[in-house]
Design an enzyme around this catalytic site. Sequence first.
Site, short mmCIF file in Angstrom:
data_model
loop_
_atom_site.label_atom_id
_atom_site.label_comp_id
_atom_site.label_asym_id
_atom_site.label_seq_id
_atom_site.Cartn_x
_atom_site.Cartn_y
_atom_site.Cartn_z
N ARG A 169 -0.26 -7.33 0.67
CA ARG A 169 0.16 -8.13 -0.06
C ARG A 169 0.92 -9.19 -0.51
NH1 ARG A 169 -1.31 -4.23 -5.19
NH2 ARG A 169 -3.31 -5.33 -4.75
N TYR A 170 2.42 -8.20 -0.11
CA TYR A 170 2.85 -9.75 -0.85
C TYR A 170 3.79 -10.41 0.64
CZ TYR A 170 4.26 -7.38 -4.55
OH TYR A 170 4.57 -6.36 -6.65
N ARG A 177 6.22 -7.22 3.57
CA ARG A 177 6.42 -5.92 3.21
C ARG A 177 4.89 -5.44 3.23
NH1 ARG A 177 7.90 -8.44 -1.59
NH2 ARG A 177 7.62 -7.31 -3.56
N CYS A 217 -1.47 15.64 -0.31
CA CYS A 217 -0.23 16.18 -1.56
C CYS A 217 0.51 17.13 -1.38
CB CYS A 217 -0.57 14.23 -2.57
SG CYS A 217 -1.11 12.95 -2.31
N CYS A 232 -2.35 14.55 -8.43
CA CYS A 232 -1.57 14.46 -9.92
C CYS A 232 -2.92 13.73 -10.05
CB CYS A 232 -0.51 13.09 -9.80
SG CYS A 232 1.03 14.18 -8.90
N CYS A 281 -3.30 9.77 -11.21
CA CYS A 281 -3.15 9.02 -9.49
C CYS A 281 -3.85 7.83 -9.33
CB CYS A 281 -3.24 10.13 -8.32
SG CYS A 281 -3.24 8.97 -6.42
N ARG A 316 -4.15 6.23 -6.65
CA ARG A 316 -4.73 6.26 -5.17
C ARG A 316 -6.10 7.59 -5.63
NH1 ARG A 316 -1.06 4.89 -1.82
NH2 ARG A 316 -0.59 2.53 -2.93
N ASP A 351 -1.88 2.80 -14.27
CA ASP A 351 -3.36 1.50 -14.13
C ASP A 351 -4.24 1.79 -14.67
OD1 ASP A 351 -1.41 -0.07 -12.83
OD2 ASP A 351 -1.29 1.61 -11.23
N ASP A 381 1.15 -3.37 -13.30
CA ASP A 381 0.95 -3.87 -11.67
C ASP A 381 -0.26 -4.23 -12.58
OD1 ASP A 381 0.77 -4.14 -8.97
OD2 ASP A 381 1.42 -1.64 -8.89
N LYS A 411 3.23 -6.06 -8.87
CA LYS A 411 4.35 -6.36 -9.87
C LYS A 411 4.66 -7.38 -10.95
CE LYS A 411 5.59 -1.77 -7.18
NZ LYS A 411 4.27 -2.73 -5.57
C1 LIG Z 1 4.74 -2.03 -4.78
C2 LIG Z 1 4.08 -2.72 -3.92
C3 LIG Z 1 4.71 -2.97 -3.09
C4 LIG Z 1 6.19 -2.32 -2.37
O1 LIG Z 1 6.93 -3.46 -3.68
P1 LIG Z 1 8.81 -3.48 -4.05
O2 LIG Z 1 8.85 -4.28 -5.02
O3 LIG Z 1 9.40 -4.13 -2.29
O4 LIG Z 1 9.01 -1.66 -3.76
C5 LIG Z 1 4.54 -3.63 -1.70
N1 LIG Z 1 3.39 -4.32 -1.15
C6 LIG Z 1 2.31 -3.34 -2.36
C7 LIG Z 1 0.68 -3.88 -2.51
C8 LIG Z 1 2.96 -2.74 -3.36
O5 LIG Z 1 2.45 -2.05 -5.07
S1 SF4 Z 2 0.21 10.36 -7.38
FE1 SF4 Z 2 -0.94 10.35 -6.25
S2 SF4 Z 2 -0.40 9.95 -3.80
FE2 SF4 Z 2 1.20 10.79 -5.20
S3 SF4 Z 2 1.78 12.67 -5.43
FE3 SF4 Z 2 0.90 12.63 -6.95
S4 SF4 Z 2 -1.68 12.85 -6.09
FE4 SF4 Z 2 -0.30 12.19 -4.36
#
Ligand SMILES: *Cc1c(COP(=O)(O)O)cnc(C)c1O
Ligand code: SF4
Length: 351
Positions: free
Chosen positions: A89-90, A93, A102, A106, A109, A111, A269, A306, A313
């Site tokens: 996305r960025y 990174r 995991c 959680c 979560c 995801r 989220d 986010d 973010k």
């Molecule tokens: C949070 C996130 C990152 C990392 O963000 P930092 O601010 O550098 O810690 C990179 N890619 C995605 C898609 C994210 O959600």
């Molecule tokens: S927040 Fe989601 S990815 Fe992180 S440990 Fe919990 S279940 Fe796993």
Amino acid sequence: MEEWKRLVRDTVNTPEKLAAAFDVDLEEMRRIHKEFPIRINPYYLSLIEEPGDPIWKQVVPDPRELVSTGVEDPLHEEDDSEVPNVTHRYPDRALFYVNYMCPIYCRFCTRKRKVGDPHSISENNIEIGLAYIQAHPEIRDVIISGGDPLMLTDKKIDMILGGLRAIKHLEIIRIGSRVPVTLPQRITPELCAILKRHHPFYINTHFNHPREITPETEKACGMLADAGIPLGNQTVLLKGVNDDPAVMVELMKGLLRIRVKPYYIYQADLVVGTDHFRTAIKTGLDIVAALRGHISGMGVPHYVVDAPGGGGKIALIPDPVVSFDDDEIRLRNYEGNVYSYPSTPFFDEDW
Ligand SMILES: *Cc1c(COP(=O)(O)O)cnc(C)c1O
Ligand code: SF4
């Protein structure tokens, strides 16, 4: 057998096992488990003191998970994935998902759509991800995520980190992991020896409540810090768990004590099955106000939303600006007192 492997083996991962440990409604747990899997290892389970406490709420299913307005992928992570399991996305990174498992699942979560689902990670996932990162020289920072990467074997972790390190344009590698919090026994001297071979390497972990800071987690974080790994923490703001300034102040102070630097507090989220955890934005702002100035700046994380739809973010702070014009800016400090500062330098022109 290593202790952490025994804890993984003895994990509570069915409604029946959960009902054997606690007085819960088995039928209800079965209904929820069909949608969102249960997973609680015996170590994390032992932190529960009573039903409904802040540890319980993070891992024991709640019927409200099935009544939800949320969506599967509110951050559109899949849209930012040209290949499966890399979210880019960025510009500089990328997130690289390497597994689905995991130490616990959680309930909140982000995801929920991926964790616990073996089909979310393909056989040749690692090769595809490494090839993508290799082909994109603008990526200088990779965050390995999942699932939880530290649930993999030492050998596999070494292989992934080695593969990334072989990519010349990659500067730093990070792992996002709840293992130091929820399965601290996994942090072994052997694992630390592997991780420290791949510096500059960072870990961001995920503590949500001061009761997660135990002699075990302190030891795990100390071993990682001694391996030269800078540790950050990402907390999710959760109703009934940590939506209280006093709890957050205690958590952030405790983290600094165990050599972990608070990094982010996430507004929850808009994920399916997690509505009951969501707090008002004002709650988050009040928490930041209770931290700023009251504890060291090192202990004050960024409070971020986010942006739904993939905007990334966005940090929120309680607005300290009382007034601002060409002459002066008037600012409110942590005690509520107002101070004036000249908004333009005295020598504003070329001298
Ligand atoms: C949070 C996130 C990152 C990392 O963000 P930092 O601010 O550098 O810690 C990179 N890619 C995605 C898609 C994210 O959600
Ligand atoms: S927040 Fe989601 S990815 Fe992180 S440990 Fe919990 S279940 Fe796993």
